[in-house]
Scaffold this active site. Structure first.
Site, PDB file in Angstrom:
ATOM      1  N   HIS A  98       0.922  -1.163   0.000  1.00  0.00           N
ATOM      2  CA  HIS A  98       0.000   0.000   0.000  1.00  0.00           C
ATOM      3  C   HIS A  98       0.943   1.189   0.000  1.00  0.00           C
ATOM      4  O   HIS A  98       1.773   1.310   0.925  1.00  0.00           O
ATOM      5  CB  HIS A  98      -0.872  -0.070   1.260  1.00  0.00           C
ATOM      6  CG  HIS A  98      -1.791   1.095   1.509  1.00  0.00           C
ATOM      7  ND1 HIS A  98      -3.106   0.935   1.905  1.00  0.00           N
ATOM      8  CD2 HIS A  98      -1.578   2.435   1.481  1.00  0.00           C
ATOM      9  CE1 HIS A  98      -3.667   2.121   2.091  1.00  0.00           C
ATOM     10  NE2 HIS A  98      -2.752   3.054   1.849  1.00  0.00           N
ATOM     11  N   HIS A 100       3.286   4.058   0.516  1.00  0.00           N
ATOM     12  CA  HIS A 100       3.611   4.803   1.739  1.00  0.00           C
ATOM     13  C   HIS A 100       4.980   5.434   1.598  1.00  0.00           C
ATOM     14  O   HIS A 100       5.856   4.928   0.890  1.00  0.00           O
ATOM     15  CB  HIS A 100       3.565   3.901   2.973  1.00  0.00           C
ATOM     16  CG  HIS A 100       4.424   2.671   2.885  1.00  0.00           C
ATOM     17  ND1 HIS A 100       4.050   1.554   2.160  1.00  0.00           N
ATOM     18  CD2 HIS A 100       5.636   2.386   3.414  1.00  0.00           C
ATOM     19  CE1 HIS A 100       4.986   0.634   2.267  1.00  0.00           C
ATOM     20  NE2 HIS A 100       5.979   1.107   3.013  1.00  0.00           N
ATOM     21  N   HIS A 102       8.231   6.835   3.849  1.00  0.00           N
ATOM     22  CA  HIS A 102       8.930   6.873   5.134  1.00  0.00           C
ATOM     23  C   HIS A 102       9.542   8.267   5.290  1.00  0.00           C
ATOM     24  O   HIS A 102      10.329   8.694   4.426  1.00  0.00           O
ATOM     25  CB  HIS A 102      10.074   5.851   5.163  1.00  0.00           C
ATOM     26  CG  HIS A 102       9.657   4.420   4.987  1.00  0.00           C
ATOM     27  ND1 HIS A 102       9.590   3.531   6.042  1.00  0.00           N
ATOM     28  CD2 HIS A 102       9.312   3.707   3.880  1.00  0.00           C
ATOM     29  CE1 HIS A 102       9.222   2.331   5.594  1.00  0.00           C
ATOM     30  NE2 HIS A 102       9.062   2.420   4.283  1.00  0.00           N
TER      31      HIS A 102
HETATM   32  P1  5GP Z   1       8.144  -1.135   3.666  1.00  0.00           P
HETATM   33  O1  5GP Z   1       9.107  -2.209   4.079  1.00  0.00           O
HETATM   34  O2  5GP Z   1       6.941  -1.736   2.974  1.00  0.00           O
HETATM   35  O3  5GP Z   1       8.767  -0.024   2.879  1.00  0.00           O
HETATM   36  O4  5GP Z   1       7.643  -0.441   4.987  1.00  0.00           O
HETATM   37  C1  5GP Z   1       6.661  -0.981   5.818  1.00  0.00           C
HETATM   38  C2  5GP Z   1       6.869  -0.400   7.185  1.00  0.00           C
HETATM   39  O5  5GP Z   1       5.734  -0.690   7.972  1.00  0.00           O
HETATM   40  C3  5GP Z   1       8.086  -0.969   7.931  1.00  0.00           C
HETATM   41  O6  5GP Z   1       9.000   0.079   8.227  1.00  0.00           O
HETATM   42  C4  5GP Z   1       7.474  -1.575   9.193  1.00  0.00           C
HETATM   43  O7  5GP Z   1       8.262  -1.386  10.345  1.00  0.00           O
HETATM   44  C5  5GP Z   1       6.146  -0.866   9.287  1.00  0.00           C
HETATM   45  N1  5GP Z   1       5.123  -1.647   9.953  1.00  0.00           N
HETATM   46  C6  5GP Z   1       4.839  -2.972   9.773  1.00  0.00           C
HETATM   47  N2  5GP Z   1       3.778  -3.335  10.522  1.00  0.00           N
HETATM   48  C7  5GP Z   1       3.395  -2.211  11.201  1.00  0.00           C
HETATM   49  C8  5GP Z   1       2.337  -1.951  12.139  1.00  0.00           C
HETATM   50  O8  5GP Z   1       1.541  -2.815  12.513  1.00  0.00           O
HETATM   51  N3  5GP Z   1       2.259  -0.687  12.632  1.00  0.00           N
HETATM   52  C9  5GP Z   1       3.112   0.300  12.240  1.00  0.00           C
HETATM   53  N4  5GP Z   1       2.938   1.508  12.800  1.00  0.00           N
HETATM   54  N5  5GP Z   1       4.110   0.099  11.352  1.00  0.00           N
HETATM   55  C10 5GP Z   1       4.238  -1.146  10.831  1.00  0.00           C
HETATM   56 ZN    ZN Z   2      -4.194  -0.795   1.662  1.00  0.00          ZN
END
Ligand code: 5GP
Ligand code: ZN
Length: 114
Positions: A98, A100, A102
């Site tokens: 989804h 997002h 950072h």
């Molecule tokens: P990605 O790896 O997809 O770029 O980032 C996903 C982010 O979501 C990761 O930094 C991870 O720590 C965060 N994340 C995963 N599960 C949760 C959750 O349940 N709550 C929150 N606040 N962050 C989450």
């Molecule tokens: Zn979603």
């Protein structure tokens, strides 16, 4: 979207530490922070995959994510600088499909991008 973690956070089915919310955007603390400030800024709308899912129909929400990022950077006093990262796909280690962004700050980061 039924099985999407961030859609569940948007719906309030999974709790989060919110720092900003309006009708189209939500920002909340990452559960596993990689920096003293680590906020996730997301469109509430499920934009599948990541940056690859951006198109004319959702570009306004994406632009709004960046106005929220700029606002949060001021509110969180990131005047020394910050980094915005978005992962897309397997090779980037994206874990939540989804879109997002950072928002990372509060320390001097590595000069290496990857
Ligand atoms: P990605 O790896 O997809 O770029 O980032 C996903 C982010 O979501 C990761 O930094 C991870 O720590 C965060 N994340 C995963 N599960 C949760 C959750 O349940 N709550 C929150 N606040 N962050 C989450
Ligand atoms: Zn979603």
């Amino acid at each position: 979207m039924a099985d999407c973690l961030f859609c569940k956070i948007v719906a309030g089915e999974i709790p989060s530490r919110k720092v900003y919310e309006d009708e189209s955007i939500l920002a909340f603390h990452d559960i596993n922070p990689q920096a003293p400030v680590h906020i996730l800024v997301i469109p509430k709308e499920h934009i599948a995959d990541g940056a690859a899912g951006i198109d004319e129909t959702n570009a306004a929400a994406v632009g709004k994510c960046f106005t929220v990022i700029a606002r949060l950077a001021k509110e969180l006093d990131l005047k020394d600088g910050f980094r915005v990262v978005t992962n897309n796909g397997f090779a980037s280690c994206q874990s939540v499909p989804h879109l997002h962004f950072h928002l990372l700050g509060g320390k001097v980061m590595s000069g290496q991008m990857v």
